[in-house]
Write an enzyme that holds these catalytic residues in place. Structure first.
Site, short mmCIF file in Angstrom:
data_model
loop_
_atom_site.label_atom_id
_atom_site.label_comp_id
_atom_site.label_asym_id
_atom_site.label_seq_id
_atom_site.Cartn_x
_atom_site.Cartn_y
_atom_site.Cartn_z
N ASN A 37 31.58 44.04 38.68
CA ASN A 37 31.25 44.84 39.26
C ASN A 37 32.56 45.08 40.94
OD1 ASN A 37 33.06 42.46 39.43
ND2 ASN A 37 33.16 41.74 41.82
N GLU A 45 37.61 33.47 35.91
CA GLU A 45 37.56 33.86 37.40
C GLU A 45 35.83 34.12 37.26
OE1 GLU A 45 39.98 34.20 39.66
OE2 GLU A 45 42.02 34.16 38.47
N CYS A 95 33.57 38.62 44.26
CA CYS A 95 33.66 36.94 44.21
C CYS A 95 34.50 36.30 45.35
CB CYS A 95 34.64 36.81 42.81
SG CYS A 95 36.10 37.59 42.93
N GLU A 133 45.15 34.83 37.71
CA GLU A 133 46.19 35.73 37.60
C GLU A 133 46.81 36.34 38.25
OE1 GLU A 133 44.83 37.50 34.73
OE2 GLU A 133 42.91 37.05 33.70
P1 NAD Z 1 28.21 37.46 33.82
O1 NAD Z 1 28.72 35.87 33.52
O2 NAD Z 1 27.24 37.78 33.66
O3 NAD Z 1 28.70 38.62 32.88
C1 NAD Z 1 30.63 38.63 32.68
C2 NAD Z 1 31.25 39.37 31.34
O4 NAD Z 1 30.05 38.73 30.13
C3 NAD Z 1 29.95 40.79 30.96
O5 NAD Z 1 30.66 41.03 30.33
C4 NAD Z 1 28.47 39.87 30.25
O6 NAD Z 1 28.56 41.08 28.98
C5 NAD Z 1 29.51 38.94 29.38
N1 NAD Z 1 28.53 37.74 28.90
C6 NAD Z 1 27.00 37.99 29.05
N2 NAD Z 1 27.08 36.25 28.47
C7 NAD Z 1 27.85 36.19 27.57
C8 NAD Z 1 27.74 35.25 27.40
N3 NAD Z 1 27.14 34.82 26.21
N4 NAD Z 1 29.56 34.94 26.07
C9 NAD Z 1 29.89 35.85 26.25
N5 NAD Z 1 30.77 37.31 26.83
C10 NAD Z 1 29.34 37.23 27.43
O7 NAD Z 1 28.74 37.85 35.56
P2 NAD Z 1 28.50 39.32 36.51
O8 NAD Z 1 27.21 39.46 36.85
O9 NAD Z 1 28.50 40.32 34.73
O10 NAD Z 1 29.49 39.52 37.05
C11 NAD Z 1 29.26 38.22 38.40
C12 NAD Z 1 30.38 37.35 38.68
O11 NAD Z 1 30.89 37.58 38.29
C13 NAD Z 1 29.89 36.38 40.31
O12 NAD Z 1 29.90 35.72 39.73
C14 NAD Z 1 31.28 37.18 40.57
O13 NAD Z 1 31.84 35.73 41.44
C15 NAD Z 1 32.03 37.04 39.01
N6 NAD Z 1 33.23 38.11 39.20
C16 NAD Z 1 34.39 37.15 39.49
C17 NAD Z 1 35.88 37.19 39.73
C18 NAD Z 1 37.08 36.67 39.69
O14 NAD Z 1 38.39 37.23 40.00
N7 NAD Z 1 37.16 34.96 40.52
C19 NAD Z 1 35.64 38.75 39.78
C20 NAD Z 1 34.49 39.08 39.96
C21 NAD Z 1 33.47 38.99 39.83
#
Ligand code: NAD
Length: 476
Positions: free
Chosen positions: A152, A250, A284, A457
């Protein structure tokens, strides 16, 4: 030959073809045409990257922090100089409007500049033990840090973890989202031009299960910084528990934004609006639960709906504007919540469907008279969807605000300074905004309460979290 550019991994300062020889498409969310092909990594690629990182580790860790900081500051400057080029790539891959992308990338540059500046400040302490012993602490890097990031705000989120990790003397193997890998690949290579040694920032692309999981499991990875969903964060935490390895998680949010009757209503309405529509709601920290004191509820609902109608949608527009949802899976998920809202009996005030015939655009959407029994009030939608929840007394607002598994952020709009103290203290959230929403700077610590995460962070606090403290006691 593919029609689009093919990107390999970036390991040890070189582009490296994937072990399995496979590539996957990265897709434009406006017309769903391919933007590029990225390498599909596997555990062998991860191992190659970890070895390259280990080779670079001692030179980087032993460098005088002032020098390391200078390199990172130059990396930040390099990013700033290339905002246009990187911005176009990021816009192609995730749809963020060209007018909006510089803010995100300039913040990414600021992470490198800030942590470059504070790198020499990682000082230890001496602890008084009397005249017969001398006790002191040092902050040592973990070695190889695995950084896993979402789609995102691709380079912004990557820089948020990578800059402090490197400033503290670690080296990084980075796995960006398979949906938005290009800016990390391109910029990790550019960073070499201003002195970042080869192997200090490695990028392995591909799927979570194929690259992310082996990275977390790798025995030479000393810490993982993960940004993404709660479900994935939980899986990573489970592996980390087996390894007894620290993690920064995060995760998601369903943040409350509380408007009291004494607030500056025009400012509150604009803050509430930006709080849930910015980046098409794919933030997020988004303030998606808008709690409004009942006596101003109708006025706020009307003003919000009016302001929502004015927001331009399109990728080539100047700021402020909204782009499409970044990928089809997320687009379908958001549309699915419109059906859920209907079933739950929520009142649709505005939006509630696709915004254009072409492209994954969703109309900014607002529901009224929502209560916490509804799924749209409890679950992270990650689209431009806000819900209005009326409340009577201050205590009711706090109860509703905290009635969630998440705890990332919260907003409070009031002119009463005593209320500011009472409410901010009672809110269970890692970052609370008063009479504003979002703090996009790099200096203040950010992280979640409850299911929104572990660790922090940003700011000086994050720098320390990329180190382990060693205490030395000398018998004199
Ligand atoms: P996601 O958890 O699907 O993927 C995040 C990353 O993890 C990607 O690179 C993905 O390929 C990897 N991943 C997926 N499965 C994995 C596994 N089993 N083992 C290791 N890595 C794996 O999340 P998304 O859909 O890419 O992002 C959206 C989410 O991220 C939302 O829930 C959002 O709130 C959160 N987010 C949080 C913050 C924060 O600072 N708190 C910031 C941005 C986004």
């Amino acid at each position: 030959m593919p029609d689009v550019q093919r990107y390999d991994h970036f390991i040890g300062g070189k582009r490296l073809a994937p072990d399995g020889g496979q590539y996957m498409e990265s897709v434009d969310p406006v017309d769903e045409s391919p933007v590029a092909e990225i390498a599909v990594g596997n555990a062998t690629d991860v191992d190659t990257a970890v070895q390259a990182a280990q080779q670079a580790c001692s030179q980087w860790a032993e460098m005088r922090p002032l020098e390391r900081g200078r390199v990172l500051t130059a990396v930040g400057r390099k990013l700033r100089e290339n905002v246009d080029r990187l911005g176009r790539l990021e816009s192609d891959e995730m749809g963020v409007p060209l007018g909006m992308v510089p803010t995100s990338l300039e913040t990414a540059a600021s992470y490198f500049e800030y942590y470059g500046g504070v790198a020499p400040s990682l000082e230890g302490e001496s602890i008084p033990l009397g005249s017969t012993q001398f006790s002191f602490t040092t902050h040592e890097p973990y070695g190889v840090i695995g950084v896993i990031t979402p789609w995102n705000a691709p380079l912004n989120q990557a820089a948020r973890s990578i800059a402090p990790a490197l400033a503290a003397g670690n080296v990084v193997v980075h796995k960006p989202s398979e949906l938005t890998s290009l800016t990390a690949l391109v910029f990790a290579e550019m960073a070499l031009e201003v002195g970042l040694p080869a192997g200090v920032w490695n990028v392995v692309t591909g799927l979570g299960a194929d690259v992310g999981t082996p990275l977390v499991m790798h025995p030479a990875v000393g810490k993982v910084a993960f940004t993404g969903s709660v479900a994935t964060g939980r899986r990573i935490g489970e592996i980390a528990a087996q390894k007894i390895m620290p993690v920064t998680l995060e995760l998601g949010g369903k943040s409350p934004n509380i408007i009291f009757e004494d607030a500056d209503l025009d400012a509150a309405v604009m803050g509430a609006l930006m709080g849930f529509v910015a980046n098409s709601g794919q933030i997020c920290l988004a303030g998606t639960r808008i709690l409004v004191q009942r006596c101003i509820y109708e006025e706020v609902a009307q003003k919000l709906a009016g302001a929502m109608a004015m927001i331009p949608l399109g990728r080539d527009l100047p700021a402020p504007s909204l782009g499409p949802i970044a990928n089809r899976a997320q687009y379908e998920k958001v549309l699915g919540y419109f059906e859920i809202a209907k079933q739950d009996g929520a009142t649709l005030i505005a939006g509630g469907g696709p915004a254009k015939d072409r492209g994954l655009y969703i109309a900014p959407t607002l529901y009224g008279d929502v209560d916490m029994s509804m799924r749209i009030a409890r679950e992270e939608i990650f689209g431009p969807v806000g819900v209005l929840i009326p409340f009577d007394a201050e205590e009711d607002a706090i109860t509703v605000a905290n009635d969630t598994d998440y705890g990332l952020a919260a907003g409070v709009w009031t002119r009463d300074v005593s209320r500011v103290h009472r409410v901010t203290s009672a809110l269970q959230a890692g970052q609370v905004y008063v009479n504003t929403y979002f703090e996009m700077g790099v200096e203040s610590p950010l992280g979640g309460y409850k299911n929104s995460g572990i660790g922090r962070e940003k700011g000086l606090m994050a720098l320390k979290q990329y180190t382990q403290t060693k205490n030395v006691v000398i018998q004199l």
